[in-house]
Design a protein around this motif. Structure first.
Motif, mmCIF file in Angstrom:
data_model
loop_
_atom_site.group_PDB
_atom_site.id
_atom_site.type_symbol
_atom_site.label_atom_id
_atom_site.label_comp_id
_atom_site.label_asym_id
_atom_site.label_seq_id
_atom_site.Cartn_x
_atom_site.Cartn_y
_atom_site.Cartn_z
ATOM 1 N N LEU A 276 1.044 -1.142 0.084
ATOM 2 C CA LEU A 276 -0.028 -0.052 0.046
ATOM 3 C C LEU A 276 0.886 1.148 0.140
ATOM 4 C CD1 LEU A 276 -2.667 -0.752 2.592
ATOM 5 C CD2 LEU A 276 -2.601 -1.405 0.477
ATOM 6 N N GLY A 277 1.548 1.520 -1.124
ATOM 7 C CA GLY A 277 2.531 2.607 -1.115
ATOM 8 C C GLY A 277 2.903 3.254 -2.364
ATOM 9 N N TYR A 278 2.070 2.882 -3.383
ATOM 10 C CA TYR A 278 2.238 3.812 -4.636
ATOM 11 C C TYR A 278 2.173 5.091 -4.346
ATOM 12 C CZ TYR A 278 2.490 5.115 -9.616
ATOM 13 O OH TYR A 278 2.775 5.733 -10.802
ATOM 14 N N PRO A 279 3.251 6.000 -4.812
ATOM 15 C CA PRO A 279 3.197 7.448 -4.479
ATOM 16 C C PRO A 279 1.759 8.275 -4.868
ATOM 17 C CG PRO A 279 5.566 6.684 -5.385
ATOM 18 C CD PRO A 279 4.412 5.729 -5.507
ATOM 19 N N ASP A 280 1.547 9.030 -4.088
ATOM 20 C CA ASP A 280 0.029 9.723 -4.627
ATOM 21 C C ASP A 280 0.518 10.595 -5.571
ATOM 22 O OD1 ASP A 280 -1.319 8.260 -2.563
ATOM 23 O OD2 ASP A 280 -1.305 9.605 -1.397
ATOM 24 N N ASP A 281 1.758 11.099 -5.675
ATOM 25 C CA ASP A 281 2.025 12.181 -6.589
ATOM 26 C C ASP A 281 2.498 11.713 -8.020
ATOM 27 O OD1 ASP A 281 1.993 14.137 -4.495
ATOM 28 O OD2 ASP A 281 4.052 13.482 -3.953
ATOM 29 N N ALA A 282 2.529 10.285 -8.159
ATOM 30 C CA ALA A 282 3.118 9.644 -9.227
ATOM 31 C C ALA A 282 1.766 9.437 -10.235
ATOM 32 C CB ALA A 282 3.666 8.546 -9.047
ATOM 33 N N ALA A 283 2.326 8.933 -11.681
ATOM 34 C CA ALA A 283 1.203 9.058 -12.542
ATOM 35 C C ALA A 283 0.167 7.858 -12.381
ATOM 36 C CB ALA A 283 1.902 8.791 -13.817
ATOM 37 N N GLY A 284 0.276 6.854 -11.607
ATOM 38 C CA GLY A 284 -0.352 6.008 -11.179
ATOM 39 C C GLY A 284 -1.420 4.962 -12.091
ATOM 40 N N SER A 285 -2.554 4.987 -11.734
ATOM 41 C CA SER A 285 -3.107 5.037 -10.234
ATOM 42 C C SER A 285 -2.481 4.128 -9.191
ATOM 43 C CB SER A 285 -4.447 5.023 -10.107
ATOM 44 O OG SER A 285 -4.946 3.756 -10.336
ATOM 45 N N ASN A 286 -1.857 3.018 -9.695
ATOM 46 C CA ASN A 286 -1.112 2.072 -9.043
ATOM 47 C C ASN A 286 0.118 1.546 -9.765
ATOM 48 O OD1 ASN A 286 -2.435 0.421 -10.767
ATOM 49 N ND2 ASN A 286 -3.538 -0.429 -9.030
ATOM 50 N N ASP A 287 0.789 0.728 -9.507
ATOM 51 C CA ASP A 287 1.884 -0.039 -10.406
ATOM 52 C C ASP A 287 1.661 -1.587 -10.224
ATOM 53 O OD1 ASP A 287 4.012 -0.388 -11.799
ATOM 54 O OD2 ASP A 287 5.662 -0.236 -10.560
ATOM 55 N N GLN A 288 1.599 -2.090 -11.720
ATOM 56 C CA GLN A 288 1.284 -3.591 -11.786
ATOM 57 C C GLN A 288 1.723 -4.169 -12.957
ATOM 58 O OE1 GLN A 288 -2.933 -4.152 -11.983
ATOM 59 N NE2 GLN A 288 -3.434 -2.241 -11.817
ATOM 60 N N GLY A 289 2.161 -5.231 -12.997
ATOM 61 C CA GLY A 289 2.189 -6.149 -14.161
ATOM 62 C C GLY A 289 2.804 -7.450 -13.965
ATOM 63 N N LEU A 290 2.856 -8.283 -15.113
ATOM 64 C CA LEU A 290 3.143 -9.628 -14.722
ATOM 65 C C LEU A 290 4.239 -9.992 -15.844
ATOM 66 C CD1 LEU A 290 2.603 -12.669 -13.617
ATOM 67 C CD2 LEU A 290 0.909 -12.686 -15.689
ATOM 68 N N VAL A 291 5.213 -10.672 -15.733
ATOM 69 C CA VAL A 291 6.257 -11.395 -16.474
ATOM 70 C C VAL A 291 6.720 -12.755 -15.938
ATOM 71 C CG1 VAL A 291 8.700 -11.103 -16.982
ATOM 72 C CG2 VAL A 291 7.693 -9.032 -16.525
ATOM 73 N N MET A 292 6.406 -13.550 -17.371
ATOM 74 C CA MET A 292 6.557 -14.907 -17.244
ATOM 75 C C MET A 292 7.554 -15.475 -18.129
ATOM 76 S SD MET A 292 2.563 -16.026 -16.725
ATOM 77 C CE MET A 292 2.752 -17.791 -16.635
ATOM 78 N N PHE A 293 8.625 -15.805 -17.669
ATOM 79 C CA PHE A 293 9.585 -16.570 -18.610
ATOM 80 C C PHE A 293 9.277 -18.031 -18.588
ATOM 81 C CE2 PHE A 293 12.057 -12.801 -17.182
ATOM 82 C CZ PHE A 293 12.499 -12.378 -18.515
ATOM 83 N N CYS A 294 9.359 -18.511 -20.025
ATOM 84 C CA CYS A 294 9.109 -19.850 -20.268
ATOM 85 C C CYS A 294 10.237 -20.762 -20.965
ATOM 86 C CB CYS A 294 7.829 -20.124 -21.081
ATOM 87 S SG CYS A 294 6.315 -19.214 -20.381
ATOM 88 N N GLU A 295 10.235 -21.904 -20.681
ATOM 89 C CA GLU A 295 11.156 -22.834 -21.414
ATOM 90 C C GLU A 295 10.303 -23.716 -22.467
ATOM 91 O OE1 GLU A 295 14.428 -23.941 -20.839
ATOM 92 O OE2 GLU A 295 14.926 -22.829 -18.904
ATOM 93 N N GLY A 296 11.240 -23.374 -23.796
ATOM 94 C CA GLY A 296 10.623 -24.202 -24.960
ATOM 95 C C GLY A 296 11.665 -25.248 -25.616
#
Ligand code: NAD
Length: 436
Positions: A276-296
């Motif tokens: 609970l801490g994404y800066p209120d001053d930043a461009a937000g509204s929050n920070d989020q994402g997913l990275v998945m590396f896979c073996e082929g």
């Protein structure tokens, strides 16, 4: 009103159009930001009839009534508040939802939007009174409770949908298909991040987001754990979560940040950072994402989702952005109201689609079985529920209880200094501390 509809096999049956009476239990942020406006729109489409909202006291209900965006977007639409707005703001009604739900005719819908630790009691109560349920995530905090809910729902032939809206994001659906087609290879290492705004610390969260009840991993990390399960179809087998404590303005202590590691059945590792801490001053509204590396085969594969910056940035004249900011990354993908052919505005985005998807599933089930004799209707409703369970798109107690195992393991781990907790499947899935 009725129409002919083909069900299981080739028998054509009369379908009665029912519309659902809805009671939302909980009038806080998620009701304001997503549930109520989505249900208002579904009321326009005829799926939903009346809307009642039950909160702990009157202040959140007043805020919902006075919300200018609702008045502009849904002119003439309204809900019935419980308790009545004439009650004083400090008087609490923790049990009132029981009477409101008990007064509903069977086969309607209860939307559960109270703090995480209260979901179990409200969902059970709704099922005992023969209601279908839309519950915000996480369904419950214990696996055994999810199993109880699954059993009770099956016994009653009533639908329980868990509102994991990230599943409805187009990018998740595209990824699920691509993964199933083998286009990435097998998931092996990943990172998931969801940091909610700092200003949450000044909200009602102060009263319930305490160390003994929940933590950032349980609250929002569960979204991405569910998503990896949704995309890759792998089960989590071990969880370790480290928390960093802080204090809310009212002095209550909470885990403000968390770092989790989830191990999957094929040995893959997912690092999950939350807070609970994404800066209120930043461009937000929050920070989020997913990275998945896979073996082929002879090469690796990659899935990269930036769920934070979705390619749209606005700089406003006034500080109307989240946290009072002027410059913002705006997501048109989750939830927005936009102009349409009808009155006011309509909601769009995967948040709306998720609420609509569960409501439509309930509506379809009730409509298709409305004219049948009670025993036949019960049997048919159970069949429909099993089909949704098997499809795995809408999260249900039967197809998403890995989430309860993960949450239960995470709570055990974070309260014991990040001890690794194993999830054991088999006849009776359970968790246990992993000893070296
Ligand atoms: N991304 C998501 O899917 C998402 C986002 C936000 C919240 N949520 C979930 O929604 C739930 C509520 O979160 P929120 O942010 O709206 O919290 P909130 O603190 O803003 O609101 C909680 C509401 O519950 C009501 N309440 C508490 N006890 C009650 C009782 N006994 N009877 C009736 N009402 C009662 C309060 O009056 C308040 O209106 C949580 O489970 C949370 O995890 C999900």
């Amino acid at each position: 009103m009725g129409r002919l509809c083909k069900r299981e096999g080739s028998v054509y049956m009369a379908v009665q159009h029912v519309s659902l009476g809805v009671t939302i239990v909980g009038g806080g942020m998620i009701t304001n930001d997503l549930l109520l406006p989505s249900l208002y729109h579904l009321q326009r489409t005829g799926l939903v009839r009346n809307i009642d909202i039950c909160a702990l006291n009157t202040p959140p209900l007043k805020e919902l009534k006075e919300n200018r965006e609702f008045q502009e977007a849904f002119p003439g639409q309204d809900f019935r508040p419980h308790p009545a707005l004439s009650e004083g703001p400090d008087k609490l009604f923790p049990e009132l939802y029981r009477d409101v739900v008990a007064a509903m005719a069977p086969g309607n819908m209860v939307v559960v939007a109270v703090p995480d630790n209260l979901h179990y009691g409200v969902v059970q109560h709704a099922l005992e009174h023969d209601q279908n349920v839309l519950c915000v995530k996480p369904l419950v905090l214990k696996y055994a409770q999810a199993v109880e809910i699954e059993k009770l729902a099956a016994e009653k032939g009533r639908f329980v949908g868990v509102e994991y809206h990230k599943r409805c994001d187009r990018r998740s659906l595209v990824a699920r298909r691509a993964y199933a087609l083998g286009q990435f290879g097998a998931f092996i290492l990943g990172e998931a991040k969801l940091i909610e705004p700092y200003y949450y610390r000044f909200s009602n969260f102060q009263n319930w987001f305490t160390c003994d009840r929940t933590d950032p991993f349980t609250y929002i990390g569960c979204h991405y754990v569910d998503l990896v399960y949704f995309i890759a179809g792998l089960k989590p087998v071990e969880v370790s979560v480290h928390g960093v404590k802080g204090k809310f303005p009212n002095g209550n202590e909470a885990f403000m940040w968390s770092h989790g590691r989830v191990t999957w059945e094929n040995g893959a590792l997912l690092s999950v950072t939350n807070g609970l801490g994404y800066p209120d001053d930043a461009a937000g509204s929050n920070d989020q994402g997913l990275v998945m590396f896979c073996e082929g085969k002879g090469r690796s594969g990659l899935l990269f989702h930036d769920d934070h910056y979705r390619g749209v940035a606005y700089s406003y004249q006034e500080g109307i952005g989240p946290g009072g900011s002027r410059y913002n990354y705006v997501s048109p993908d989750f939830y927005r109201v936009v102009p349409w052919e009808g009155p006011g505005y309509k909601p769009v985005g995967y948040g709306y689609e998720s609420v609509a998807g569960i409501t439509q599933a309930i509506h379809r089930m009730e409509s298709e079985t409305a004219g049948m004799a009670p025993e036949a209707a019960l049997k048919a409703r159970r069949q429909i529920i099993r089909k949704v369970d098997a499809q795995g798109l809408i999260a249900t107690p039967a197809n998403s209880s890995i989430n309860e195992l993960v949450v239960e393991a995470a709570r055990m781990s974070i309260l014991q200094n990040a001890v690794p907790v194993r999830i054991l499947y088999g006849e009776k899935p359970h968790i246990e501390i992993k000893h070296p």
